[in-house]
Write a protein that holds these residues in place. Structure first.
Motif, mmCIF file in Angstrom:
data_model
loop_
_atom_site.group_PDB
_atom_site.id
_atom_site.type_symbol
_atom_site.label_atom_id
_atom_site.label_comp_id
_atom_site.label_asym_id
_atom_site.label_seq_id
_atom_site.Cartn_x
_atom_site.Cartn_y
_atom_site.Cartn_z
ATOM 1 N N GLU A 102 47.573 43.144 41.060
ATOM 2 C CA GLU A 102 48.277 42.088 41.789
ATOM 3 C C GLU A 102 49.329 41.486 40.881
ATOM 4 O O GLU A 102 49.185 41.512 39.657
ATOM 5 C CB GLU A 102 47.315 40.967 42.204
ATOM 6 C CG GLU A 102 46.366 41.331 43.300
ATOM 7 C CD GLU A 102 45.556 40.129 43.771
ATOM 8 O OE1 GLU A 102 46.004 38.980 43.602
ATOM 9 O OE2 GLU A 102 44.471 40.359 44.301
ATOM 10 N N VAL A 103 50.355 40.916 41.483
ATOM 11 C CA VAL A 103 51.370 40.206 40.711
ATOM 12 C C VAL A 103 52.035 39.161 41.606
ATOM 13 O O VAL A 103 52.139 39.351 42.814
ATOM 14 C CB VAL A 103 52.419 41.183 40.123
ATOM 15 C CG1 VAL A 103 53.281 41.805 41.198
ATOM 16 C CG2 VAL A 103 53.251 40.500 39.056
ATOM 17 N N GLU A 104 52.421 38.069 41.016
ATOM 18 C CA GLU A 104 53.227 37.043 41.664
ATOM 19 C C GLU A 104 54.514 36.926 40.886
ATOM 20 O O GLU A 104 54.530 37.132 39.664
ATOM 21 C CB GLU A 104 52.504 35.690 41.658
ATOM 22 C CG GLU A 104 51.312 35.638 42.577
ATOM 23 C CD GLU A 104 50.689 34.242 42.613
ATOM 24 O OE1 GLU A 104 51.431 33.249 42.506
ATOM 25 O OE2 GLU A 104 49.467 34.175 42.740
ATOM 26 N N LYS A 105 55.581 36.568 41.570
ATOM 27 C CA LYS A 105 56.877 36.417 40.913
ATOM 28 C C LYS A 105 56.742 35.484 39.715
ATOM 29 O O LYS A 105 56.144 34.426 39.808
ATOM 30 C CB LYS A 105 57.902 35.876 41.888
ATOM 31 C CG LYS A 105 59.303 35.844 41.317
ATOM 32 C CD LYS A 105 60.302 35.449 42.372
ATOM 33 C CE LYS A 105 61.682 35.335 41.789
ATOM 34 N NZ LYS A 105 62.392 36.573 41.723
ATOM 35 N N GLY A 106 57.258 35.922 38.591
ATOM 36 C CA GLY A 106 57.215 35.128 37.370
ATOM 37 C C GLY A 106 55.942 35.296 36.557
ATOM 38 O O GLY A 106 55.808 34.713 35.490
ATOM 39 N N GLN A 107 55.006 36.082 37.048
ATOM 40 C CA GLN A 107 53.723 36.283 36.360
ATOM 41 C C GLN A 107 53.592 37.738 35.909
ATOM 42 O O GLN A 107 54.311 38.618 36.379
ATOM 43 C CB GLN A 107 52.556 35.951 37.305
ATOM 44 C CG GLN A 107 52.550 34.540 37.822
ATOM 45 C CD GLN A 107 52.241 33.538 36.731
ATOM 46 O OE1 GLN A 107 51.333 33.747 35.937
ATOM 47 N NE2 GLN A 107 53.008 32.469 36.678
ATOM 48 N N ALA A 108 52.638 37.979 35.035
ATOM 49 C CA ALA A 108 52.323 39.347 34.607
ATOM 50 C C ALA A 108 51.427 40.006 35.653
ATOM 51 O O ALA A 108 50.674 39.333 36.361
ATOM 52 C CB ALA A 108 51.615 39.313 33.256
ATOM 53 N N VAL A 109 51.505 41.316 35.752
ATOM 54 C CA VAL A 109 50.633 42.084 36.641
ATOM 55 C C VAL A 109 49.199 41.944 36.138
ATOM 56 O O VAL A 109 48.931 42.044 34.947
ATOM 57 C CB VAL A 109 51.048 43.569 36.676
ATOM 58 C CG1 VAL A 109 50.065 44.388 37.505
ATOM 59 C CG2 VAL A 109 52.461 43.715 37.228
ATOM 60 N N THR A 110 48.284 41.699 37.073
ATOM 61 C CA THR A 110 46.865 41.602 36.715
ATOM 62 C C THR A 110 46.122 42.822 37.255
ATOM 63 O O THR A 110 46.618 43.531 38.121
ATOM 64 C CB THR A 110 46.216 40.316 37.257
ATOM 65 O OG1 THR A 110 46.320 40.314 38.684
ATOM 66 C CG2 THR A 110 46.879 39.074 36.676
ATOM 67 N N ALA A 111 44.936 43.025 36.739
ATOM 68 C CA ALA A 111 44.106 44.147 37.153
ATOM 69 C C ALA A 111 42.703 43.656 37.448
ATOM 70 O O ALA A 111 42.227 42.690 36.858
ATOM 71 C CB ALA A 111 44.047 45.205 36.056
ATOM 72 N N SER A 112 42.045 44.344 38.379
ATOM 73 C CA SER A 112 40.620 44.119 38.625
ATOM 74 C C SER A 112 39.976 45.491 38.754
ATOM 75 O O SER A 112 40.526 46.386 39.387
ATOM 76 C CB SER A 112 40.391 43.282 39.890
ATOM 77 O OG SER A 112 40.922 43.945 41.014
ATOM 78 N N ILE A 113 38.816 45.644 38.107
ATOM 79 C CA ILE A 113 38.129 46.930 38.139
ATOM 80 C C ILE A 113 36.655 46.722 38.437
ATOM 81 O O ILE A 113 36.104 45.643 38.194
ATOM 82 C CB ILE A 113 38.284 47.707 36.811
ATOM 83 C CG1 ILE A 113 37.643 46.948 35.642
ATOM 84 C CG2 ILE A 113 39.735 48.024 36.527
ATOM 85 C CD1 ILE A 113 37.605 47.735 34.340
ATOM 86 N N GLU A 114 36.046 47.769 38.983
ATOM 87 C CA GLU A 114 34.593 47.815 39.125
ATOM 88 C C GLU A 114 34.136 49.165 38.609
ATOM 89 O O GLU A 114 34.726 50.195 38.945
ATOM 90 C CB GLU A 114 34.118 47.622 40.555
ATOM 91 C CG GLU A 114 32.600 47.641 40.638
ATOM 92 C CD GLU A 114 32.045 47.349 42.015
ATOM 93 O OE1 GLU A 114 30.823 47.548 42.196
ATOM 94 O OE2 GLU A 114 32.804 46.950 42.910
ATOM 95 N N ILE A 115 33.097 49.124 37.807
ATOM 96 C CA ILE A 115 32.521 50.324 37.205
ATOM 97 C C ILE A 115 31.051 50.381 37.610
ATOM 98 O O ILE A 115 30.351 49.376 37.504
ATOM 99 C CB ILE A 115 32.637 50.262 35.668
ATOM 100 C CG1 ILE A 115 34.107 50.255 35.258
ATOM 101 C CG2 ILE A 115 31.876 51.398 35.013
ATOM 102 C CD1 ILE A 115 34.342 49.919 33.798
ATOM 103 N N GLN A 116 30.603 51.540 38.084
ATOM 104 C CA GLN A 116 29.197 51.715 38.434
ATOM 105 C C GLN A 116 28.603 52.824 37.580
ATOM 106 O O GLN A 116 29.144 53.935 37.528
ATOM 107 C CB GLN A 116 29.043 52.039 39.920
ATOM 108 C CG GLN A 116 29.429 50.864 40.791
ATOM 109 C CD GLN A 116 29.089 51.084 42.255
ATOM 110 O OE1 GLN A 116 28.359 52.011 42.603
ATOM 111 N NE2 GLN A 116 29.613 50.243 43.103
ATOM 112 N N PHE A 117 27.498 52.489 36.912
ATOM 113 C CA PHE A 117 26.808 53.474 36.081
ATOM 114 C C PHE A 117 26.093 54.487 36.960
ATOM 115 O O PHE A 117 25.569 54.149 38.023
ATOM 116 C CB PHE A 117 25.778 52.792 35.169
ATOM 117 C CG PHE A 117 26.394 52.117 33.975
ATOM 118 C CD1 PHE A 117 26.601 52.822 32.796
ATOM 119 C CD2 PHE A 117 26.767 50.791 34.028
ATOM 120 C CE1 PHE A 117 27.167 52.209 31.693
ATOM 121 C CE2 PHE A 117 27.339 50.160 32.934
ATOM 122 C CZ PHE A 117 27.544 50.870 31.760
ATOM 123 N N ASP A 118 26.090 55.737 36.499
ATOM 124 C CA ASP A 118 25.335 56.808 37.142
ATOM 125 C C ASP A 118 23.953 56.798 36.503
ATOM 126 O O ASP A 118 23.747 57.374 35.439
ATOM 127 C CB ASP A 118 26.039 58.144 36.915
ATOM 128 C CG ASP A 118 25.318 59.294 37.573
ATOM 129 O OD1 ASP A 118 24.515 59.057 38.499
ATOM 130 O OD2 ASP A 118 25.543 60.447 37.153
#
Length: 151
Positions: free
Chosen positions: A123-139
């Motif tokens: 995600e990003v908003e004007k004037g801001q840095a791009v952000t990230a969100s992740i989900e990791i699931q263990f096997d």
């Protein structure tokens, strides 16, 4: 009085195995991370009293399975851009490790195992840095490694 010893941000580190087996690196830009350890239960309704069938049944629980997942958010850093995109697009399982840097000797220092990157968002908003969100699931359930005394 004994004060509690608390872990801080830098003591709770999410790492991915690099191209060199057995070598792990942090995901650059992550500023929030969490782990969820969940027990999945099965329920069985059984009679409470064999002589008085008018009584309500009781529900007994048993463990069916256990699962572990992690979430993280932060700034989308160039250093990890291709690594994260490659992981998601490949659908591959990678070795992931959660490092508990402040673990006492004999306590769990690492939780390590194969995992899938199940969600990758930006995600990003004007004037801001791009952000990230992740989900990791263990096997399966990660392997716990205790901290050993330093040499």
């Amino acid at each position: 009085m004994v004060k509690p010893v608390s872990a801080e941000f830098q003591d709770f580190v999410l790492e991915l195995e690099t191209a060199t087996p057995g070598t792990f690196a942090k995901i650059c830009g992550i500023t929030s991370r969490g782990i969820s350890r969940q027990t999945n239960l099965q329920s069985s309704s059984t009679p409470r009293d064999c002589e008085d069938e008018s009584l309500p049944l009781e529900v007994k629980k048993s463990v069916e399975s256990s699962e572990v997942s992690m979430t993280a958010t932060g700034t989308w850093a160039s250093q990890s851009h291709e690594m994260m995109l490659d992981w998601w697009y490949s659908g591959a399982k990678k070795n992931v490790r959660l490092y508990h840097a402040n673990a006492a000797v004999g306590d769990t220092e690492y939780e390590t195992g194969g995992a899938y990157l199940t969600s990758l968002g930006n995600e990003v908003e004007k004037g801001q840095a791009v952000t990230a969100s992740i989900e990791i699931q263990f096997d399966g359930v990660p392997t716990r490694t205790a901290k050993v005394e330093a040499p």
